[in-house]
Design a protein around this motif. Structure first.
Motif, PDB file in Angstrom:
ATOM      1  N   GLY A 221      39.054  42.568  34.237  1.00  0.00           N
ATOM      2  CA  GLY A 221      40.213  43.445  34.135  1.00  0.00           C
ATOM      3  C   GLY A 221      40.916  43.266  32.808  1.00  0.00           C
ATOM      4  N   SER A 222      42.254  43.195  32.857  1.00  0.00           N
ATOM      5  CA  SER A 222      43.037  43.070  31.628  1.00  0.00           C
ATOM      6  C   SER A 222      43.601  41.668  31.441  1.00  0.00           C
ATOM      7  CB  SER A 222      44.197  44.076  31.647  1.00  0.00           C
ATOM      8  OG  SER A 222      45.025  43.845  32.779  1.00  0.00           O
ATOM      9  N   GLY A 223      43.095  40.687  32.157  1.00  0.00           N
ATOM     10  CA  GLY A 223      43.599  39.344  31.946  1.00  0.00           C
ATOM     11  C   GLY A 223      43.413  38.399  33.109  1.00  0.00           C
ATOM     12  N   GLU A 224      42.261  38.436  33.781  1.00  0.00           N
ATOM     13  CA  GLU A 224      41.975  37.516  34.878  1.00  0.00           C
ATOM     14  C   GLU A 224      40.744  36.692  34.500  1.00  0.00           C
ATOM     15  OE1 GLU A 224      41.591  39.760  38.463  1.00  0.00           O
ATOM     16  OE2 GLU A 224      43.755  40.109  38.624  1.00  0.00           O
ATOM     17  N   PRO A 225      40.941  35.428  34.107  1.00  0.00           N
ATOM     18  CA  PRO A 225      39.803  34.623  33.648  1.00  0.00           C
ATOM     19  C   PRO A 225      38.841  34.255  34.776  1.00  0.00           C
ATOM     20  CG  PRO A 225      41.869  33.384  33.514  1.00  0.00           C
ATOM     21  CD  PRO A 225      42.216  34.733  33.990  1.00  0.00           C
ATOM     22  N   VAL A 226      37.560  34.208  34.423  1.00  0.00           N
ATOM     23  CA  VAL A 226      36.502  33.768  35.330  1.00  0.00           C
ATOM     24  C   VAL A 226      35.797  32.603  34.652  1.00  0.00           C
ATOM     25  CG1 VAL A 226      34.462  34.429  36.624  1.00  0.00           C
ATOM     26  CG2 VAL A 226      36.211  36.138  36.117  1.00  0.00           C
ATOM     27  N   ASP A 229      30.883  27.063  36.040  1.00  0.00           N
ATOM     28  CA  ASP A 229      30.298  25.747  35.810  1.00  0.00           C
ATOM     29  C   ASP A 229      28.808  25.877  36.086  1.00  0.00           C
ATOM     30  OD1 ASP A 229      29.386  23.137  35.821  1.00  0.00           O
ATOM     31  OD2 ASP A 229      31.085  22.328  36.935  1.00  0.00           O
ATOM     32  N   ALA A 230      27.993  25.980  35.015  1.00  0.00           N
ATOM     33  CA  ALA A 230      26.573  26.277  35.171  1.00  0.00           C
ATOM     34  C   ALA A 230      25.829  25.146  35.873  1.00  0.00           C
ATOM     35  CB  ALA A 230      25.939  26.552  33.813  1.00  0.00           C
ATOM     36  N   ASP A 231      26.251  23.889  35.640  1.00  0.00           N
ATOM     37  CA  ASP A 231      25.562  22.776  36.285  1.00  0.00           C
ATOM     38  C   ASP A 231      25.879  22.711  37.767  1.00  0.00           C
ATOM     39  OD1 ASP A 231      24.586  22.257  33.831  1.00  0.00           O
ATOM     40  OD2 ASP A 231      25.502  20.282  33.583  1.00  0.00           O
ATOM     41  N   ALA A 232      27.141  22.916  38.129  1.00  0.00           N
ATOM     42  CA  ALA A 232      27.530  22.900  39.542  1.00  0.00           C
ATOM     43  C   ALA A 232      27.218  24.211  40.233  1.00  0.00           C
ATOM     44  CB  ALA A 232      29.026  22.590  39.664  1.00  0.00           C
ATOM     45  N   LYS A 233      26.818  25.257  39.457  1.00  0.00           N
ATOM     46  CA  LYS A 233      26.532  26.584  39.987  1.00  0.00           C
ATOM     47  C   LYS A 233      27.703  27.118  40.808  1.00  0.00           C
ATOM     48  CE  LYS A 233      21.503  26.116  40.038  1.00  0.00           C
ATOM     49  NZ  LYS A 233      20.254  26.252  40.822  1.00  0.00           N
ATOM     50  N   ASN A 234      28.879  27.043  40.195  1.00  0.00           N
ATOM     51  CA  ASN A 234      30.089  27.455  40.889  1.00  0.00           C
ATOM     52  C   ASN A 234      30.954  28.274  39.931  1.00  0.00           C
ATOM     53  OD1 ASN A 234      31.895  27.159  43.316  1.00  0.00           O
ATOM     54  ND2 ASN A 234      33.258  26.369  41.731  1.00  0.00           N
ATOM     55  N   ALA A 235      31.563  29.349  40.430  1.00  0.00           N
ATOM     56  CA  ALA A 235      32.413  30.213  39.614  1.00  0.00           C
ATOM     57  C   ALA A 235      33.765  30.387  40.288  1.00  0.00           C
ATOM     58  CB  ALA A 235      31.763  31.573  39.395  1.00  0.00           C
ATOM     59  N   VAL A 236      34.819  30.414  39.480  1.00  0.00           N
ATOM     60  CA  VAL A 236      36.183  30.574  39.972  1.00  0.00           C
ATOM     61  C   VAL A 236      36.803  31.780  39.274  1.00  0.00           C
ATOM     62  CG1 VAL A 236      38.461  29.519  40.220  1.00  0.00           C
ATOM     63  CG2 VAL A 236      36.400  28.098  40.360  1.00  0.00           C
ATOM     64  N   VAL A 237      37.417  32.668  40.047  1.00  0.00           N
ATOM     65  CA  VAL A 237      38.094  33.844  39.516  1.00  0.00           C
ATOM     66  C   VAL A 237      39.590  33.658  39.716  1.00  0.00           C
ATOM     67  CG1 VAL A 237      38.276  36.364  39.581  1.00  0.00           C
ATOM     68  CG2 VAL A 237      36.104  35.252  40.158  1.00  0.00           C
ATOM     69  N   PHE A 238      40.356  33.656  38.613  1.00  0.00           N
ATOM     70  CA  PHE A 238      41.803  33.479  38.671  1.00  0.00           C
ATOM     71  C   PHE A 238      42.515  34.830  38.634  1.00  0.00           C
ATOM     72  CE2 PHE A 238      40.281  29.494  36.841  1.00  0.00           C
ATOM     73  CZ  PHE A 238      41.016  28.541  37.536  1.00  0.00           C
ATOM     74  N   ARG A 239      43.730  34.846  39.177  1.00  0.00           N
ATOM     75  CA  ARG A 239      44.624  35.989  38.988  1.00  0.00           C
ATOM     76  C   ARG A 239      45.438  35.784  37.719  1.00  0.00           C
ATOM     77  NH1 ARG A 239      45.282  35.060  44.644  1.00  0.00           N
ATOM     78  NH2 ARG A 239      44.520  36.812  45.920  1.00  0.00           N
ATOM     79  N   LYS A 240      46.179  36.829  37.319  1.00  0.00           N
ATOM     80  CA  LYS A 240      46.990  36.731  36.115  1.00  0.00           C
ATOM     81  C   LYS A 240      48.062  35.644  36.239  1.00  0.00           C
ATOM     82  CE  LYS A 240      46.644  41.411  34.259  1.00  0.00           C
ATOM     83  NZ  LYS A 240      47.416  42.614  33.858  1.00  0.00           N
ATOM     84  N   ASP A 262      31.910  43.453  33.275  1.00  0.00           N
ATOM     85  CA  ASP A 262      31.966  44.829  32.792  1.00  0.00           C
ATOM     86  C   ASP A 262      33.289  45.483  33.177  1.00  0.00           C
ATOM     87  OD1 ASP A 262      31.765  45.554  35.459  1.00  0.00           O
ATOM     88  OD2 ASP A 262      29.648  46.073  35.354  1.00  0.00           O
ATOM     89  N   SER A 263      33.476  46.742  32.813  1.00  0.00           N
ATOM     90  CA  SER A 263      34.736  47.434  33.062  1.00  0.00           C
ATOM     91  C   SER A 263      34.977  47.679  34.540  1.00  0.00           C
ATOM     92  CB  SER A 263      34.748  48.769  32.313  1.00  0.00           C
ATOM     93  OG  SER A 263      33.688  49.603  32.756  1.00  0.00           O
TER      94      SER A 263
END
Length: 701
Positions: A221-226, A229-240, A262-263
């Motif tokens: 989006g316009s400012g939500e970092p993802v 961690d490639a070794d732990a195979k884990n992803a975290v999506v934050f809010r603004k 992507d958009s």
């Protein structure tokens, strides 16, 4: 007696909705195979194309077709891949950052992040390499950025460890349980937000050097970092606001590297191929923003060490092993059907009821676009019964073909004996041996990888109307000959029917509301509307409807005003010379009016606001209207009024000039001065000719 021909028409989504479909896309524009957008290789940038560059170590996407490329000598290059032009931004030996740096760019901002350099985070101007700002620490903590990304507003995000032992043997390291967080920096280099999540901790201690290429960062989006961690195979999506939106595991085999969004907020994770993955099994994985696995990007089957998206959803993949940057473009592709795995679609109609037993169905008429290497096949069967035997059981045909629990392939196999031989790519074809009250048809659309046929309209005609009935009886006595002759005459029958239909509907060609495009201009030619060349269709229709009245008013002030109002949408102001006689009493006034309106006693001026004459084309059309509608002896002049107040010019109160109420003089947001305030110099009062006002600040004794 010849019966009136009727037909069932399918040309709207609601017409097709009664049937059963598989992999079929039904739209207002037509019916076709489902389509989707898939990434395919658009271009590959080799390291050798960047003149003077060494092996590529990182890159960022700039505006247009520019790439910022970092090589093994820590040189930074600006490469235009469309024009194959390269310029150096930082040459070898600059000592501003190392070849292990990470790049991020957005618009006219370029960021360089380095874990070992003197300046850990640097913002530079990509036009000349000028340093804009740099930071080494935050809140007393020495920065060791592990990943970097930038959003649309040029805010920078860096993944950094919060627990660092700088004096550890062998260099700084992170202890077991050390926290990893995301820091947001604004365009001025100020840290404005910290994103933390308790599970983002290292299970065991590790040196900073060993964490390179483990964490990857992207912005949704316009400012939500993802953060991945490639070794732990884990992803975290934050809010603004810093809270966690979602967390998910990458439950696939492989060694992962690279993250981009992507958009449409789809997440893409690359395969670096550093594990047991075979060369031909490397894919980019696509996930939803909730972490649901969607598909693999089959258009790219190579190592991906970094992934990026640009503003038009073009994806870039870096392969450090080959030293290439691959550009992937979204291209529309035909979807395959789940039952067959082929790019095709099936459709079975509901029953078409002629309301009469033993109806002989006439023909199918198809309006379709059929590209090369694609095909449309139509089969049918007619019966007077609503029930029949399929799969060894008596079934209701309508319920059977509409049952979603029965696979289509099974329906095809069980009902194979009912359907006719398929008609391939029919435009206008007879329905042979189609006799019965109820008719069903099935359509098979076969496409290719990149194209598919589109059906715009389909009609099933009944009852049978054959020109053979107009021939002598001898031509109808031989059954074998009759069938051939009927098919032969059908070609002429279609031609005759089309001619009759055109004759029946010819009156609509003379209705301005019923025609458009070239036919509307052709109809306007019947009324000699030469001045209407270049008009839009709405204005042209209005002009044609009012043409009889306008011809009666031609050459009059009223007729000219009405015609200009049709074209501009604004009633013009027309000033004739005789209206000014009473105001030309003095020579000065006469000279001014002659300058403004001319001295021709048979002249007139047409005044219009500027929004009616925005282009040279509009001016030419307005002038053509004036020249066409004026009397032959008169002289017409166009004046475009400007929104101003100038004496001795075309200034008309209430038309292009407005007098407003007096307003306050605002000094700032808290102070203002009334309009009747007089500023004077009190030290110079009571002097003749200088701020002297009797009984106000001066008096005579």
């Amino acid at each position: 007696m010849r019966r009136t021909a009727r037909f069932f028409s399918f040309n709207k989504p609601s017409d097709w909705g009664a049937g059963t479909a598989a992999n079929l896309n039904i739209r207002q524009e037509g019916v076709s195979i489902e389509r989707t957008e898939k990434y395919s290789v658009y271009r590959t940038v080799q390291a050798g194309e960047i003149d003077g560059a060494d092996a590529v170590t990182d890159f960022a996407v700039g505006p247009g077709s520019k790439l910022y490329v970092l090589d093994a000598k820590a040189s930074l290059w600006v490469h235009d891949y469309e024009n194959r032009h390269t310029e150096p931004l930082y040459s070898p030996g600059h000592r501003l950052f190392s070849n292990h740096s990470m790049l991020a760019a957005e618009g006219d901002s370029l960021y360089i992040v380095d874990t070992v350099g003197e300046r850990r985070i640097v913002s530079v101007s990509p036009s000349n390499g000028q340093l804009l700002w740099a930071v080494q620490e935050w809140g007393g903590l020495e920065l060791f950025p592990l990943a970097v990304a930038v959003d649309d507003n040029r805010n920078l995000y860096t993944a950094v460890p919060l627990d660092v032992r700088p004096e550890a043997s062998g260099g700084p390291d992170i202890p077991a349980g050390g926290r990893i967080a995301v820091l947001q920096w604004n365009a001025s280099g100020e840290a404005v937000q910290l994103y933390e999540h308790e599970p983002l901790r290292l299970e065991q201690s590790a040196p900073i050097e060993a964490l390179r290429n483990r964490f990857f960062l992207a912005i949704a989006g316009s400012g939500e970092p993802v953060l991945l961690d490639a070794d732990a195979k884990n992803a975290v999506v934050f809010r603004k606001d810093g809270s966690v939106r979602d967390e998910f595991a990458v439950d696939r085999e492989g060694t992962f590297a690279g993250l981009t969004v992507d958009s449409a907020r789809g997440l893409y994770i690359g395969d670096s191929g550093r594990g047991e993955s075979a060369q031909d099994e490397r894919f980019i994985l696509k996930y939803s923003e909730r972490g649901e696995f969607l598909t693999v990007v089959s258009g790219y089957r190579s190592r991906a060490d970094k992934l990026l998206h640009d503003g038009i959803d073009r994806m870039y993949a870096l392969d450090l092993e080959k030293g290439t940057i691959t550009l992937l473009d979204l291209q529309t592709r035909t979807m395959t059907m789940a039952d067959t795995g082929l790019p095709e679609a099936w459709y079975v109609s509901a029953e078409l009821d002629s309301a009469e037993d033993e109806t002989e169905w006439h023909k199918v008429e198809l309006l379709a676009a059929i590209p090369e290497e694609t095909q449309i096949r139509i089969s049918y069967f007619a019966t007077d019964e609503k029930f029949g035997v399929l799969d060894g059981s008596v079934v209701d045909y309508s319920d059977y073909f509409a049952d979603p629990d029965i696979p289509l392939t099974r329906k095809w196999t069980a009902s194979r004996h009912l359907w006719s031989e398929p008609i391939v790519n029919p435009r206008d074809a007879l329905l042979m041996n189609a006799k019965g009250r109820y008719l069903r048809f099935r359509i098979e659309l076969a496409g290719s990888d990149r194209s598919a046929p589109v059906i715009h309209r389909l009609r099933m005609w009944f009852p049978r109307q054959s020109p053979i009935v107009h021939l002598p009886p001898i031509y109808q006595e031989d059954p074998d000959g009759t069938a051939f002759l009927e098919r032969f005459l059908a070609m002429f029958g279609t031609f005759i029917e089309e001619m009759e239909q055109k004759i029946d509907t010819v009156s609509s060609n003379f209705d301005p509301d019923a025609v458009s495009g070239p036919y509307l201009k052709w109809l306007g030619g019947w009324l000699a509307l030469d001045i209407a060349d270049g008009w839009d269709e709405g204005k042209l229709r209005t002009l044609m409807k009012q043409a009889p009245e306008l011809y009666r008013l031609r050459g009059t002030r009223r007729g000219l005003a009405r015609l200009l109002q049709i074209y501009t949408g604004v009633e013009p102001h027309i000033v004739e010379h005789h209206q000014l006689k009473a105001m030309q009493e003095t020579s000065e006034m006469r000279q001014m009016f002659n300058r403004l309106y001319g001295d021709n006693p048979y002249g007139f001026c047409v005044m219009l606001p500027p929004e009616c004459v925005r282009s040279d084309k509009q001016r030419l059309i307005v002038e053509a209207i004036i020249a066409d509608q004026k009397p032959a002896y008169a002289d017409g002049k166009l004046i475009v009024l400007q929104p101003w107040m100038h004496a001795d010019m075309h200034t008309y109160l209430g038309i292009n000039t407005v007098l407003s109420e007096p307003t306050l003089l605002t000094l700032d947001q808290q102070s203002s001065m009334p309009h009747h305030t007089v500023l004077i110099d009190p030290d110079r009062d009571k002097r003749m000719d200088i701020h002297t006002r009797l009984e106000l600040d001066s008096e005579l004794e």
